[in-house]
Design a protein around this motif. Structure first.
Motif, PDB file in Angstrom:
ATOM      1  N   ALA A 184      24.418 -69.925 133.666  1.00 30.65           N
ATOM      2  CA  ALA A 184      22.544 -69.480 132.797  1.00 30.65           C
ATOM      3  C   ALA A 184      22.621 -71.290 132.450  1.00 30.65           C
ATOM      4  CB  ALA A 184      22.928 -69.311 132.103  1.00 30.65           C
ATOM      5  N   THR A 185      23.729 -71.818 131.741  1.00 34.91           N
ATOM      6  CA  THR A 185      23.063 -73.234 131.552  1.00 34.91           C
ATOM      7  C   THR A 185      24.411 -74.233 131.794  1.00 34.91           C
ATOM      8  OG1 THR A 185      25.615 -72.188 129.479  1.00 34.91           O
ATOM      9  CG2 THR A 185      23.058 -71.991 129.014  1.00 34.91           C
ATOM     10  N   ASP A 235      29.723 -70.887 131.489  1.00 33.00           N
ATOM     11  CA  ASP A 235      27.927 -69.720 131.383  1.00 33.00           C
ATOM     12  C   ASP A 235      26.835 -70.339 133.107  1.00 33.00           C
ATOM     13  OD1 ASP A 235      25.329 -68.925 131.664  1.00 33.00           O
ATOM     14  OD2 ASP A 235      25.903 -69.098 129.153  1.00 33.00           O
TER      15      ASP A 235
END
Length: 400
Positions: A342-343, A340
């Motif tokens: 985003a993280t 991911d």
């Protein structure tokens, strides 16, 4: 589409197995708009001749996942034998899908003679429509076990792999062929990446980046960290290298000039030997590479990374050890994971352990809106069996 109906748990769904007569490792795999999948050539096992078969799975019935042999065979352009270790890439020419097939060698169990053949296959007519003629329709040199990457403008970048005759020249640098399907011509050059075991990812309008691989000595393979950007016009720029020298890694674009690289082998290896894979991951932020704090959930080499429409990356297959010159690499890694951006985190995907796409140098193909097709690679650990037949789909749609 039929692919969209495939469930997301597991996201890598086993749909079937090729028959014993169609089992194939080192095949070229391509998907076209509408979801049809083609498999070109390949071999049943190491030490066996390649095949001239072209198999097609038509997505007219979502309950029928069988491949059928078509009437057209793969041409033998410059080597009078059938080939494995080739690539197949779908691109658009005047809005119509054509499949660019390139390279290969007769026997996956020997470096041997590598083919410079390249041709365009029309899935609408199931015929070869360009490439069986003069030598100017061929790669700059023979190439097999290479990688192919579709560029932003529809060109196809081929890089790395075994070269010419023998394909393991000590001290040789990495090379590439950039094919323009509109002009039906090649641009070729060299890179700072190694000749075998490198990886590449697109940078959008800035072209693509090729990294890693090995420098060959007479009896060993030494990882390198070099990276080269190849522009859409074929101009090269050597750029910031990886923090670690590595081969057998995988790379994928994260958009906005960012790239994720994962796994591979960090050690020098002798011929016919393998070393442990790493769980290391690296991030390119548009200017330089950094080693990530977060790592893969499973160490793996010679694996696949497949982008999802949501911008995440599914990581499939590979083996726990890796090498260059016919090593006993394995065991196969059978569990997939998800990155991911985003993280900046990796996580195992529940229920994702599948033979589809597992093993070293599996094959994957996808097209926007159609999901992704994955075909098993191989497991050459002592006592293991060659895979090369189990296939499945990753259904794209809802966020994973």
């Amino acid at each position: 589409s039929a692919h969209g109906a495939v469930g997301h748990d597991p996201p890598v769904g086993e749909m079937g197995e090729l028959s014993s007569k169609n089992t194939s490792i080192g095949a070229g795999v391509a998907m076209i708009p509408g979801g049809d999948v083609f498999i070109f050539g390949g071999a049943k096992d190491y030490g066996e001749d390649g095949t001239d078969k072209i198999l097609r799975m038509s997505q007219t019935d979502s309950a029928d996942w069988d491949f059928d042999k078509i009437d057209t065979s793969t041409p033998n352009i410059d080597i009078s034998k059938n080939l494995a270790g080739l690539t197949a890439t779908t691109t658009l020419v005047d809005g119509a899908p054509l499949i660019f097939v390139a390279g290969g060698r007769p026997d996956l169990g020997a470096t041997g003679e590598n083919s410079s053949q390249a041709y365009l296959f029309d899935p609408a007519t199931e015929e070869v429509v360009w490439g069986t003629g003069n030598s100017d329709k061929r790669l700059s040199e023979g190439r097999s076990n290479h990688q192919a990457l579709l560029m932003e403008d529809g060109k196809v970048l081929l890089h790395g792999g075994f070269h010419s005759f023998g394909g393991v020249v000590p001290g040789a640098t990495g090379t590439y062929d950039l094919f323009d399907p509109d002009k039906e011509r090649f641009i070729s050059g060299t890179t700072e990446a190694g000749e075998i075991g490198s990886a590449a990812a697109t940078l959008g309008q800035d072209g693509a980046m090729i990294c890693g691989g090995v420098e060959r000595t007479p009896d060993s393979s030494i990882p390198v960290n070099g990276c080269t950007i190849v522009s859409l016009s074929g101009v090269t720029v050597n750029t910031d290298g990886l923090p670690d020298a590595v081969f057998g890694l995988a790379m994928a674009s994260l958009g906005d000039g960012k790239i994720l690289a994962t796994g591979g082998v960090l050690n020098t290896v002798l011929d016919f030997e393998a070393a442990d894979a790493t769980d290391t991951a690296w991030l390119y932020n548009g200017n330089q590479w950094t080693r990530m704090t977060n790592t893969l959930t499973l160490a793996r080499a010679n694996h696949l990374m497949i982008p999802t429409p949501e911008g995440k990356i599914i990581i499939v297959g590979g083996t726990e050890t890796g090498g260059i010159i016919f090593p006993p690499e394995g065991p196969a890694v059978v569990c997939a994971e998800l990155f991911d951006p985003a993280t900046l985190s990796f996580e195992a995907i529940g229920g994702s352990c599948s033979n589809a796409g597992t093993g070293a140098k599996g094959a994957a193909a996808w097209w926007p809106g159609e999901g992704a097709f994955v075909l098993a690679g191989y497991d050459r650990a002592p006592g293991a069996s060659i895979l090369g037949k189990t296939y499945g789909f990753i259904g794209f749609g809802p966020d994973l």
